[in-house]
Motif scaffolding. Structure first.
Motif, PDB file in Angstrom:
ATOM      1  N   UNK A 384       0.832  -1.251   0.024  1.00 57.18           N
ATOM      2  CA  UNK A 384      -0.142   0.065   0.250  1.00 57.18           C
ATOM      3  C   UNK A 384       0.792   1.189  -0.077  1.00 57.18           C
ATOM      4  N   UNK A 385       1.998   1.306   0.933  1.00 60.64           N
ATOM      5  CA  UNK A 385       2.869   2.423   0.520  1.00 60.64           C
ATOM      6  C   UNK A 385       3.578   2.727  -0.621  1.00 60.64           C
ATOM      7  N   UNK A 386       3.802   1.422  -1.308  1.00 63.01           N
ATOM      8  CA  UNK A 386       4.498   1.747  -2.650  1.00 63.01           C
ATOM      9  C   UNK A 386       3.413   2.431  -3.672  1.00 63.01           C
ATOM     10  N   UNK A 387       2.033   2.048  -3.500  1.00 64.77           N
ATOM     11  CA  UNK A 387       1.039   2.480  -4.287  1.00 64.77           C
ATOM     12  C   UNK A 387       0.987   3.910  -3.997  1.00 64.77           C
ATOM     13  N   UNK A 388       0.944   4.068  -2.768  1.00 66.72           N
ATOM     14  CA  UNK A 388       0.725   5.549  -2.451  1.00 66.72           C
ATOM     15  C   UNK A 388       1.843   6.497  -2.959  1.00 66.72           C
ATOM     16  N   UNK A 389       3.010   5.972  -2.973  1.00 61.78           N
ATOM     17  CA  UNK A 389       4.386   6.736  -3.280  1.00 61.78           C
ATOM     18  C   UNK A 389       4.265   7.059  -4.846  1.00 61.78           C
ATOM     19  N   UNK A 390       3.733   5.888  -5.557  1.00 62.43           N
ATOM     20  CA  UNK A 390       3.824   6.041  -7.124  1.00 62.43           C
ATOM     21  C   UNK A 390       2.645   7.196  -7.390  1.00 62.43           C
ATOM     22  N   UNK A 391       1.599   7.071  -6.692  1.00 66.79           N
ATOM     23  CA  UNK A 391       0.591   8.062  -7.026  1.00 66.79           C
ATOM     24  C   UNK A 391       0.852   9.518  -6.855  1.00 66.79           C
ATOM     25  N   UNK A 392       1.889   9.777  -5.718  1.00 63.29           N
ATOM     26  CA  UNK A 392       2.161  11.387  -5.582  1.00 63.29           C
ATOM     27  C   UNK A 392       3.174  11.467  -6.531  1.00 63.29           C
ATOM     28  N   UNK A 393       4.198  10.655  -7.095  1.00 60.57           N
ATOM     29  CA  UNK A 393       5.149  10.733  -8.063  1.00 60.57           C
ATOM     30  C   UNK A 393       4.589  10.897  -9.394  1.00 60.57           C
ATOM     31  N   UNK A 394       3.612  10.171  -9.610  1.00 64.39           N
ATOM     32  CA  UNK A 394       2.945  10.367 -11.076  1.00 64.39           C
ATOM     33  C   UNK A 394       2.065  11.622 -11.092  1.00 64.39           C
ATOM     34  N   UNK A 395       1.394  12.045  -9.825  1.00 63.94           N
ATOM     35  CA  UNK A 395       0.430  13.052 -10.158  1.00 63.94           C
ATOM     36  C   UNK A 395       1.454  14.432 -10.218  1.00 63.94           C
ATOM     37  N   UNK A 396       2.610  14.379  -9.617  1.00 61.19           N
ATOM     38  CA  UNK A 396       3.564  15.736  -9.926  1.00 61.19           C
ATOM     39  C   UNK A 396       4.372  15.621 -11.448  1.00 61.19           C
ATOM     40  N   UNK A 397       4.688  14.527 -11.703  1.00 59.81           N
ATOM     41  CA  UNK A 397       4.966  14.329 -13.230  1.00 59.81           C
ATOM     42  C   UNK A 397       4.006  14.623 -14.081  1.00 59.81           C
ATOM     43  N   UNK A 398       2.817  14.213 -14.017  1.00 61.34           N
ATOM     44  CA  UNK A 398       1.684  14.680 -15.153  1.00 61.34           C
ATOM     45  C   UNK A 398       1.293  16.157 -14.986  1.00 61.34           C
ATOM     46  N   UNK A 399       1.585  16.596 -13.881  1.00 62.72           N
ATOM     47  CA  UNK A 399       1.031  17.917 -13.602  1.00 62.72           C
ATOM     48  C   UNK A 399       2.234  18.833 -14.373  1.00 62.72           C
ATOM     49  N   UNK A 400       3.395  18.531 -14.135  1.00 64.59           N
ATOM     50  CA  UNK A 400       4.510  19.267 -14.922  1.00 64.59           C
ATOM     51  C   UNK A 400       4.335  19.110 -16.155  1.00 64.59           C
ATOM     52  N   UNK A 401       3.880  17.966 -16.891  1.00 59.94           N
ATOM     53  CA  UNK A 401       4.143  17.662 -18.277  1.00 59.94           C
ATOM     54  C   UNK A 401       2.721  18.624 -18.884  1.00 59.94           C
ATOM     55  N   UNK A 402       1.595  18.608 -18.147  1.00 62.38           N
ATOM     56  CA  UNK A 402       0.353  19.223 -18.670  1.00 62.38           C
ATOM     57  C   UNK A 402       0.685  20.597 -18.841  1.00 62.38           C
ATOM     58  N   UNK A 403       1.337  21.124 -17.599  1.00 62.79           N
ATOM     59  CA  UNK A 403       1.727  22.663 -17.612  1.00 62.79           C
ATOM     60  C   UNK A 403       2.629  22.989 -18.690  1.00 62.79           C
ATOM     61  N   UNK A 404       3.800  22.293 -19.049  1.00 62.84           N
ATOM     62  CA  UNK A 404       4.682  22.424 -19.805  1.00 62.84           C
ATOM     63  C   UNK A 404       3.952  22.426 -21.332  1.00 62.84           C
ATOM     64  N   UNK A 405       3.491  21.291 -21.602  1.00 62.86           N
ATOM     65  CA  UNK A 405       2.817  21.253 -23.018  1.00 62.86           C
ATOM     66  C   UNK A 405       1.576  22.341 -23.157  1.00 62.86           C
ATOM     67  N   UNK A 406       0.945  22.767 -22.151  1.00 68.36           N
ATOM     68  CA  UNK A 406      -0.054  23.937 -22.419  1.00 68.36           C
ATOM     69  C   UNK A 406       0.687  25.150 -22.586  1.00 68.36           C
ATOM     70  N   UNK A 407       1.746  25.531 -21.768  1.00 73.21           N
ATOM     71  CA  UNK A 407       2.569  26.679 -22.342  1.00 73.21           C
ATOM     72  C   UNK A 407       3.211  26.741 -23.627  1.00 73.21           C
ATOM     73  N   UNK A 408       3.547  25.573 -23.896  1.00 70.80           N
ATOM     74  CA  UNK A 408       4.146  25.448 -25.447  1.00 70.80           C
ATOM     75  C   UNK A 408       3.084  25.678 -26.662  1.00 70.80           C
ATOM     76  N   UNK A 409       2.086  25.119 -26.173  1.00 68.24           N
ATOM     77  CA  UNK A 409       0.792  25.363 -27.125  1.00 68.24           C
ATOM     78  C   UNK A 409       0.520  26.895 -27.315  1.00 68.24           C
ATOM     79  N   UNK A 410       0.178  27.504 -25.969  1.00 69.13           N
ATOM     80  CA  UNK A 410      -0.398  28.848 -26.024  1.00 69.13           C
ATOM     81  C   UNK A 410       0.792  29.773 -26.675  1.00 69.13           C
ATOM     82  N   UNK A 411       2.142  29.432 -26.541  1.00 73.59           N
ATOM     83  CA  UNK A 411       3.198  29.907 -27.053  1.00 73.59           C
ATOM     84  C   UNK A 411       3.094  29.929 -28.690  1.00 73.59           C
ATOM     85  N   UNK A 412       2.867  28.861 -29.014  1.00 72.64           N
ATOM     86  CA  UNK A 412       3.071  28.594 -30.530  1.00 72.64           C
ATOM     87  C   UNK A 412       1.730  29.373 -31.160  1.00 72.64           C
TER      88      UNK A 412
END
Length: 419
Positions: A384-412
């Protein structure tokens, strides 16, 4: 008609019998199939009344307009005949009687025939100048560039050329005001930007024909697309990140993820319906939606693995490599005060209370624990700890990717480039 000349008023009376006599005289022996002179110069301009539509999928532009053609036909002149010129300024006739240059809209979609209107009167001045203004709804082909859709600009044109008569027989020239926009009505979807005109020569079957090109630039009004497409798309993109915030025990994790994925698939279908299938350019919006759709598919797979890890039996041994990966990720995400940022905070507390004996002992104990065998420390993690750690890590990775791609799209789409 009354004219004042040197203080003398002269009254000119018009009579149908006088015009009939004039017509019988000037049209006697007149042949409409014969050109007025060896090389007939036709002056042309276009008056745009409205832009009906620019169809990005069919790559067409539909305009409501009429052309104005004028040329000199000296056979119809009565300026040298005082019996008529003093009383009759102009007369009218149709193309069934008069010589008419054969002009076609070369890039027309639904009508490749010669411009014609047998019921439209043609004005004939006493100098022999003929003016003809046929109007219609013209649907012409247009090369659509969808790269910046729906914040795009489109440049479309209407091309006129002679049919039958070569350039040495009939030549098209632009008037003083080639494009008239005094009666133009604004379109609800497209905003008029600029226009231009050009004279060129078209070669067909080794023969040269005179050609005129009227070019128009329109920019799409993006308010509707901003509200109905862009903003909901950004909201859905950020919603896809929060699937990793849902607890596994809630039972809605996979359903939420699939719902967001389906929404992206629907949006991608709606955008694709408005983009031409034969376009030589690729819309940045389609690329952005495709990336979001790909991230959504990956999030479904990752969610399935997280759920599987969470509900794995405690009796099953955790693989050694998974323990090490989890230990590294837990430090990155500061899970249970196990990260670098938390260590920095603990170090600050130690410096402030450096004279406290209990704090020194605590720091010493922490240093000893850090040097313990990896197997002992790895036993602190459960499935259960491993699942929670993965959820926290994946949330931050996805949030960074979405922000980066959205900023790139708006810039373009705003500046046409990433930088």
């Amino acid at each position: 008609m009354i004219k004042n000349w040197e203080g003398v008023s002269i009254v000119f009376a018009y009579s149908h019998s006088l015009e009939t006599s004039l017509r019988n005289e000037i049209f006697n022996g007149y042949n409409k199939d014969a050109r007025p002179v060896q090389k007939t110069i036709v002056i042309c301009n276009v008056k745009i009344l409205s832009l009906k539509d620019i169809n990005t999928r069919d790559q067409t532009m539909t305009t409501v307009a009429y052309f104005s053609f004028s040329w000199d036909d000296t056979r119809l002149s009565w300026a040298s005949k005082p019996a008529y010129s003093s009383d009759i300024e102009r007369i009218y006739s149709t193309e069934t009687v008069l010589f008419t240059p054969s002009v076609v809209v070369e890039n027309s979609i639904n009508d490749l025939g010669v411009i014609s209107d047998k019921t439209l009167p043609m004005r004939i001045d006493k100098s022999g100048q003929v003016t003809w203004s046929p109007g219609n709804i013209y649907e012409t082909s247009c090369d659509i560039d969808t790269t910046l859709y729906p914040f795009d600009k489109q440049t479309c044109s209407i091309t006129l050329t002679t049919r039958g008569y070569i350039r040495t027989e009939v030549e098209l020239r632009l008037g003083k005001m080639p494009i008239v926009l005094t009666a133009y009505q604004e379109n609800g979807e497209w905003d008029y930007i600029s226009s231009s005109s050009d004279v060129s020569i078209t070669t067909r079957d080794l023969l040269q024909y005179s050609t005129l090109t009227f070019t128009f630039t329109f920019q799409r009004r993006s308010s509707y697309h901003l509200i109905s497409t862009i903003i909901p798309m950004f909201l859905l993109a950020f919603m896809s990140c929060y699937v990793f915030k849902l607890p596994v025990d809630a039972g809605e994790k996979l359903g939420y993820c699939l719902t967001v994925l389906l929404a992206f698939a629907v949006y991608l279908t709606l955008v694709s319906d408005n983009i031409p299938t034969t376009s030589t350019t690729i819309s940045y919006l389609s690329v952005y939606l495709l990336l979001m759709l790909g991230m959504g598919v990956i999030s479904v797979l990752l969610t399935i693995h997280v759920i599987d890890i969470n509900f794995t039996s405690e009796e099953e041994e955790i693989p050694r490599c998974l323990r090490r990966i989890t230990r590294i990720i837990s430090k990155v995400v500061c899970w249970k005060s196990n990260g670098v940022c938390c260590k920095g905070r603990n170090s600050s507390v130690s410096v402030i209370n450096v004279k406290s004996k209990d704090v020194r002992l605590h720091s010493k104990k922490a240093d000893i624990d850090a040097n313990l065998d990896d197997d002992v420390k790895e036993e602190d993690f459960s499935w259960q700890d491993i699942a929670k750690v993965l959820d926290i890590f994946l949330f931050r990775v996805y949030l960074c990717l979405v922000i980066m791609l959205s900023v790139m799209f708006i810039s373009v789409i705003s500046f046409g480039t990433l930088w």
